[in-house]
Design an enzyme around this catalytic site. Sequence first.
Site, mmCIF file in Angstrom:
data_model
loop_
_atom_site.group_PDB
_atom_site.id
_atom_site.type_symbol
_atom_site.label_atom_id
_atom_site.label_comp_id
_atom_site.label_asym_id
_atom_site.label_seq_id
_atom_site.Cartn_x
_atom_site.Cartn_y
_atom_site.Cartn_z
ATOM 1 N N GLU A 139 0.981 -1.095 -0.084
ATOM 2 C CA GLU A 139 -0.146 0.024 0.001
ATOM 3 C C GLU A 139 0.921 1.204 0.063
ATOM 4 O O GLU A 139 1.666 1.177 0.768
ATOM 5 C CB GLU A 139 -0.802 -0.024 1.223
ATOM 6 C CG GLU A 139 -1.948 1.163 1.340
ATOM 7 C CD GLU A 139 -2.751 1.168 2.589
ATOM 8 O OE1 GLU A 139 -2.527 0.651 3.246
ATOM 9 O OE2 GLU A 139 -3.705 2.031 2.305
ATOM 10 N N GLU B 116 -2.228 -3.927 7.022
ATOM 11 C CA GLU B 116 -3.265 -4.939 7.396
ATOM 12 C C GLU B 116 -3.410 -5.905 6.159
ATOM 13 O O GLU B 116 -4.529 -6.425 5.827
ATOM 14 C CB GLU B 116 -4.500 -4.059 7.325
ATOM 15 C CG GLU B 116 -5.137 -3.409 5.764
ATOM 16 C CD GLU B 116 -4.846 -1.999 5.832
ATOM 17 O OE1 GLU B 116 -3.762 -1.554 6.452
ATOM 18 O OE2 GLU B 116 -5.369 -1.379 5.006
ATOM 19 N N GLU C 150 -5.015 -2.679 12.675
ATOM 20 C CA GLU C 150 -4.869 -3.670 11.658
ATOM 21 C C GLU C 150 -5.738 -4.840 11.413
ATOM 22 O O GLU C 150 -5.971 -5.166 10.477
ATOM 23 C CB GLU C 150 -3.260 -4.018 11.395
ATOM 24 C CG GLU C 150 -2.304 -3.122 11.659
ATOM 25 C CD GLU C 150 -2.661 -1.939 10.553
ATOM 26 O OE1 GLU C 150 -3.132 -2.330 9.722
ATOM 27 O OE2 GLU C 150 -2.010 -0.655 10.995
#
Length: 848
Positions: A122, A257, A291
């Site tokens: 990400e 996550e 998370e």
Amino acid sequence: MDGTTYLSDYRPYPFTLSTVSLTFRLAPRATRVTARLALAPRAAGAPLHLDGEELKLISLALDGAALAPADYLLTETGLTIHPAALPEGPFTLETEVEIAPEANTALEGLYMSKGMYCTQCEAEGFRKITFYPDRPDVMARFHVRIEGEAPVLLSNGNPVGAGKGWAEWDDPWPKPAYLFALVAGELVATSGTFTTMSGRKADLNVWVRPGDEDRTDYALGAIQRSMKWDEEAFGREYDLDVFNLVAVDDFNMGAMENKGLNIFNSKLVLASPETATDLDYERIEGVIGHEYFHNWTGDRITCRDWFQLCLKEGLTVFRDQSFTSDMRLGAVKRIEDVIALRARQFREDAGPLAHPPRPDHYREINNFYTSTVYEKGAEVVRMLQTLLGPDGFRAAMDLYFERHDGQACTIEDWIKVFEDASGRDLGQFKRWYTDAGTPHLTVTETFENGTYTLEFTQDTKPTPGQAEKPPRLIPIAVGLIGPNGDEVVPTRVLEMTEARQSFAFEGLGAKPVPSILRGFSAPVVLERQTSPAEQAFLLANDTDPFNRWEAGRSLARETLIAMTTGAAPDVEYLDAVGGLIADESADPAFRALVLRLPTEDEIAQAIAASGKVADPDAIHAAREALMQALAARHEATLAATFDACALPGAYRPEAADAGRRSLRLACLALLGTLDGGARAAALFDSATNMTESLGALGLLVAQGKGEAALATFRARWQENALVMDKWFTTQLALCPPAEAADRAARLAEDPLFTWKNPNRFRALMGGLSANHAGFHRADGAGYRFYADWLIRLDPVNPQTAARMSTAFETRARYDAGRQAKIRAELERIAAVEGLSRDLSEMTARLLG
Ligand code: ARG
Ligand code: ZN
């Protein structure tokens, strides 16, 4: 195009991608990645574009046949296959690329940390691993095969096979590429299980490097508590056979996550009483919760595009805040969250980096993982809960999960859910997502014939690119307190929708004292002219713990501001605090919060907000003087409280114990101005836990008496990176301002300053910038040192360099001399040849 991405340019991806099969042949300098993508066009005639950066293409085949060079175009940013080379129906595209994880210092994509392979995808890191539609609205099922020498080979989902030198993983839940993860290395697990509410058993593993396994118990327990809490609070169950969490020493952010394989900065995993502070424990629990909660708010339901980031982040921060609030002391957690919101988000909103929780353009999305997206995003969710009430909110959340499971969504989808669940029109409320800036709320009051009227005005200053600020819907929780201290009107939520609006309370016997914005019901600045006497009254009598604290806080702030121009400390304030220190009926953690003065940065912000110039040296002096005045006036009470809060017995991270330690250290900080650091020195020598050891060290440093303790601490902890980070930060943040820049320069020469490690870099630079008057030293030495290091870090790790540049966002608060010096440093950075997109976007915005 100037490299800017606009929300209004969003178009769906013209292909569907059902399954992805990846094979990794790991090698530090030449990892081979093959990817088989099952694609199908949504409409005829579109070219197939795959993102890809820093990839060496080895082979490319469509339905098993190699593509000819004329069939595709390869650029710095990706691979485009001409429509003529594509079949009309479904097809399989197979690529093989080579990458070099060992050379990856940016820590984005596949990289190595202390011999271990790990990933951070990400927001747009997957394109550094293979050619792929690297956008969150393309969700596919992943099958992963890893071949490598490492004994532990992990990826997302469930394990489906393993042997010597290989492992295969299958993730049954479709996901975007940013949630992909791979870890390989010599790791050891601390394991446990969790049985979900429907009776599914999941294996839990906390993976760390050998030698760290004695600091993992707390993290494992936090996973179990998170899983249980999400079932109870939101009805959300875990959905895989295994949940893996890995601690990594080199990590740009806090944690990630990835589906079934959360990757964490080791500072948010490893804890023992000797090495972690109470605050570390609280953060570890909170981030593990965060998370884990993403599994539903992020993974099962993700974002359509990166403009929608706060859809998952604001919501998930809200969820982790609620979790911590339930695990610990809710009232104290709320105060801590508001302190942090003001320190980071209000500061951001007041400067050149102000942006809405949902921005509408960016050059580098990594620059938008901000306090506004996260913490303000959480406040916006909290306002929805306030407006709908707990049951209405839960019903809306249930609808959100039911309606959008498996989808990539927008803020519009989210608002619609709340409208449908409540029957309300939330059109005006949506401004909280699209408009930047912190509304200022002013209030006047009248009392006539038993009717008490509050008239509010809301005003938001222009922010970059947004000149007009129409009124927002602001929920204002208000209670009224009678002259004798009894609550005469319990909390009521007023819904302000106009620029100026009055609310009347009838049938009152006497003019009440209002308690406004209880629980901090909206992220606004409340400006209210009140007397110190009234604030002292609220500090003593308000039934709302947040506003009780807030009354003390604003008294302290106003006193400090007056002291910067020579006033004496306000006696009303000194006495009001005195009443609380020894008040056994108030929680120790709460009392500690009242004793802790606003930071110098907060004072500077308040001065600037009132249109005046902030003088860092005067602010520092005022804060020191107020600490002395408090100590002198309450010495006996402080000393008695300090002694009474000592905890015999073994350290426990529980909130109750942490609260006592916090009160103890708050007393110690004040007493240190009188006893020359004697108590702090004694505590440093006798402390058996990091909370007290580090607390005492910091106080000694602040007294200018830290050198011996710093040397002892270093000798004891030099092998422990996380503890040494604290050593760097504490001495820089707390040392006398005049010496901060020189100390920073000296520490940068320390062999332990391994600056390519983000934690260590942040420890040093963040320590310096936290020393308000030191960083803002009038001759600009702090600025120059800081800018030098941003320039040096940028080519190595642009994401961290860009993030750290926010230290300069408060330029406008200060005098012309300091402003010019900051501007000159920013211009110097901006002029660097080959500056990253990350840092050049930041400097451009900072320069305005
Ligand atoms: N989604 C992660 C979290 O909030 C943060 C990832 C940030 N990554 C980045 N490149 N900015 O838990
Ligand atoms: Zn998050």
